[in-house]
Design an enzyme around this catalytic site. Structure first.
Site, PDB file in Angstrom:
ATOM      1  N   GLU A 429       0.862  -1.081   0.024  1.00  0.00           N
ATOM      2  CA  GLU A 429       0.056   0.104   0.173  1.00  0.00           C
ATOM      3  C   GLU A 429       0.829   1.266  -0.109  1.00  0.00           C
ATOM      4  O   GLU A 429       0.173   2.302   0.134  1.00  0.00           O
ATOM      5  CB  GLU A 429      -1.054   0.089   1.349  1.00  0.00           C
ATOM      6  N   ASP A 453      -4.557   2.974   0.188  1.00  0.00           N
ATOM      7  CA  ASP A 453      -3.537   3.937   0.717  1.00  0.00           C
ATOM      8  C   ASP A 453      -2.649   3.813  -0.725  1.00  0.00           C
ATOM      9  O   ASP A 453      -2.164   4.928  -0.783  1.00  0.00           O
ATOM     10  CB  ASP A 453      -2.745   3.198   1.692  1.00  0.00           C
TER      11      ASP A 453
HETATM   12  C1  PEP Z   1      -6.077  -0.122   1.864  1.00  0.00           C
HETATM   13  O1  PEP Z   1      -5.146   0.845   2.127  1.00  0.00           O
HETATM   14  O2  PEP Z   1      -6.435  -0.176   0.640  1.00  0.00           O
HETATM   15  C2  PEP Z   1      -6.616  -0.930   2.879  1.00  0.00           C
HETATM   16  C3  PEP Z   1      -7.133  -2.110   2.497  1.00  0.00           C
HETATM   17  O3  PEP Z   1      -6.230  -0.625   4.265  1.00  0.00           O
HETATM   18  P1  PEP Z   1      -6.920   0.388   4.837  1.00  0.00           P
HETATM   19  O4  PEP Z   1      -8.286   0.834   4.161  1.00  0.00           O
HETATM   20  O5  PEP Z   1      -7.868  -0.045   6.241  1.00  0.00           O
HETATM   21  O6  PEP Z   1      -6.224   1.540   5.017  1.00  0.00           O
HETATM   22 MG    MG Z   2      -4.140   0.883   4.259  1.00  0.00          MG
END
Ligand code: PEP
Ligand code: MG
Length: 539
Positions: A429, A453
């Protein structure tokens, strides 16, 4: 026709009579009492009665909407037994020599204001639960009926706000949809709407005018539009949309138990994302093949102190057992940025999204990390758990993680606590992780791409900033190129790669994901069958 607008928390179309629902807002009087002990007893008796009522409600909810949603009434029972709440009420009665109603009302106001002031949306949502239990106590104290609204015919409810206990008491077959003037997408009421499969719109700009009561309304849970007294053209448009929606849902049901396979025979795993043990019911209901992302930080967000090893173990064990051998990928703590927890006592940062978060905290405070890892390994013998680590930017971080895991396993072995070896993966990410994915792939068993992210950091666009929503484009070629590169590097090194960010549920990209060889898509439970349909239609 008058058009109003709100924010959709669950899609679908409802057409029916509007039913205004206002609570009996009674003014709470502050009276001096001579017999303080009697007021304390009145409060204790009301509390016992409230707990009894909640037990009945729990059973009713269990039968109507399942265990996941019934749990809220257990939570309310626990809230009523919360020592801080009880002490506050007794203290007000004692020190001010006032009636129980006033002490309960004031405590409810203070506690709900405290929750509302918290940064975290989930905790803010708990303010509604405090108001709910307070109102129940007040109704008991002044002898009011707490049975809630009885519906004579199917209606669309319009309320200032709806408490979970009010929502669940509404007869499901008479509830076409609901509109609230307040509310948050994270509230249990919104969660209930999704589980009850009822279109719901919150923060609507509709006024609660008595003349609206009984008028025809068309509620568009896709757009958040509310049409009061719809004209013929709008009504027939909405009816057509409703019909299409019903047909689509029926069609999706036929996909339960079917494989996620394209017409040319390519298979992809379709898993679901959860934030809480309670979400497992929705995962099973929607026939997901496993859990691709369990955002474990919600256990910390819901807690007022660090969850202990045993508390965590019991939750992970429950999820693993409920999934009965299907894969459960648990992401370690991803706190920081938009997910702040008071008891972590983190300093305020200029750029929290680029700051002290996720794996950075875990490596800096290994005692917290080790507690979670011990709980995860202990739970590993109860199902097929895999562990993944968020916000990785370098191979050295992965090596540090593996070193800590080695210590945890040695400790468990020395204590003769059983555990299994589990798959270890990382979230991709950050652009750094994507670019280094060829080297990272040599150290882990799988990649899960966090497109939320990854988009934020690739495009330098704060995902929380509503002003940038329009340009926060996960389809940006830079993001797509990184995804393709990650999948290629995973396969070149013999490991699998999935997507657990929101983009995984974007059916306009399903074909492309399959083309580049994505092995797994993990989406919100309600999207599983939709994505399965798209996969099965792909050539
Ligand atoms: C992301 O960043 O795509 C993810 C799945 O984590 P979160 O949305 O919890 O940051
Ligand atoms: Mg994330």
């Amino acid at each position: 026709m008058t058009k109003f607008k709100g924010e959709s928390v669950y899609s679908g179309i409802a057409i029916g009579k509007l039913c205004l629902y206002s609570k009996n807002e009674k003014k709470i009087e502050r009276n001096h009492v001579t017999d303080v002990e009697n007021e304390k007893k009145r409060f204790e008796d009301a509390k016992t009665e409230a707990i009894n009522q909640l037990k009945v409600l729990y059973d009713k909810a269990l039968a109507n909407v399942g265990e996941t949603n019934a749990l809220i009434f257990e939570v309310h029972q626990m809230m009523l037994e919360d020592l801080d709440y009880i002490e506050s009420v007794l203290n007000i009665i004692n020190t001010q020599g006032v009636n129980a109603e006033y002490a309960v009302g004031t405590t409810g106001d203070n506690f709900s204001a405290m929750f509302e002031a918290m940064d975290d949306a989930y905790m803010q949502g708990r303010a509604a639960d405090i108001r709910d239990i307070t109102e129940r106590l007040l109704n008991i104290l002044n002898g009011s009926n707490t049975d809630g609204l009885k519906l004579e015919e199917p209606v669309i409810i319009c309320a200032e706000d709806l408490a979970p206990s009010e929502t669940v008491q509404l007869e499901k077959d008479k509830l076409l949809g609901f509109v609230t003037r307040q509310g948050s997408a994270n509230s249990h009421t919104a969660i209930l709407a999704r589980t009850m499969d009822i279109p719901a719109v919150i923060q609507a700009n509709i006024e609660m005018l008595p003349e609206y009561n009984g008028k025809l309304v068309a509620l568009d849970g896709f757009t958040g539009n509310i049409y009061l007294d719809p004209d013929e053209e709008t009504l027939s448009e909405m009816k057509a949309k409703q019909q299409k929606c019903i047909e689509e849902k029926e069609l999706l049901q036929t996909l339960k138990g079917k494989e996620n396979v394209t017409q040319s025979g390519q298979v992809v795993q379709l898993y679901a994302n959860i934030g809480n043990t309670k979400d497992v019911a929705a995962v099973l209901k929607n026939d997901a093949g496993g859990i691709g992302l369990f955002r474990s930080e919600f256990l910390y967000l819901e807690s007022s102190d660090y969850p202990t090893e045993n508390e965590q173990f019991l939750k992970y064990k429950a999820v693993a057992e409920n999934m009965a051998g299907k894969k459960v990928i648990i992401r370690t703590l991803d706190i920081g940025a938009d997910k702040q927890v008071d008891y972590f006592e983190m300093e305020k940062e200029e750029n929290p999204a680029l700051g002290y978060r996720a794996i950075r905290i875990c490596l800096d405070r290994p005692e917290i990390f080790k507690t979670q890892l011990r709980a995860l390994y202990r739970a590993s013998v109860y199902g097929q758990i895999a562990i993944m680590f968020p916000m990785i930017i370098s191979v050295s971080e992965v090596l540090q993680v593996k070193e800590i895991i080695k210590e945890v396993k040695e400790e468990l072995k020395a204590q003769e606590i059983p555990f299994k070896d589990v798959e270890l993966g990382i979230m991709i990410e950050t652009p750094a992780a994507a670019i280094m994915s060829d080297e990272l792939a040599k150290e882990v068993d799988f990649f899960s791409i966090g497109t939320n992210d990854l988009t934020q950091y690739t495009l330098a666009i704060d995902r929380q900033n509503p002003k940038l929503g329009k340009i926060n484009d996960s389809h940006h070629p830079a993001v797509l190129r990184l995804i393709e590169m990650v999948v290629k590097n995973a396969h070149a090194n013999g490991i699998w790669a999935g997507i657990c960010g929101e983009l995984g549920a974007d059916t306009s990209l399903t074909e492309w994901f399959l083309k580049i060889g994505v092995d797994e898509l993990s989406v919100s439970p309600s999207m599983v069958l939709k994505v399965r349909k798209q996969v099965r239609e792909t050539k």
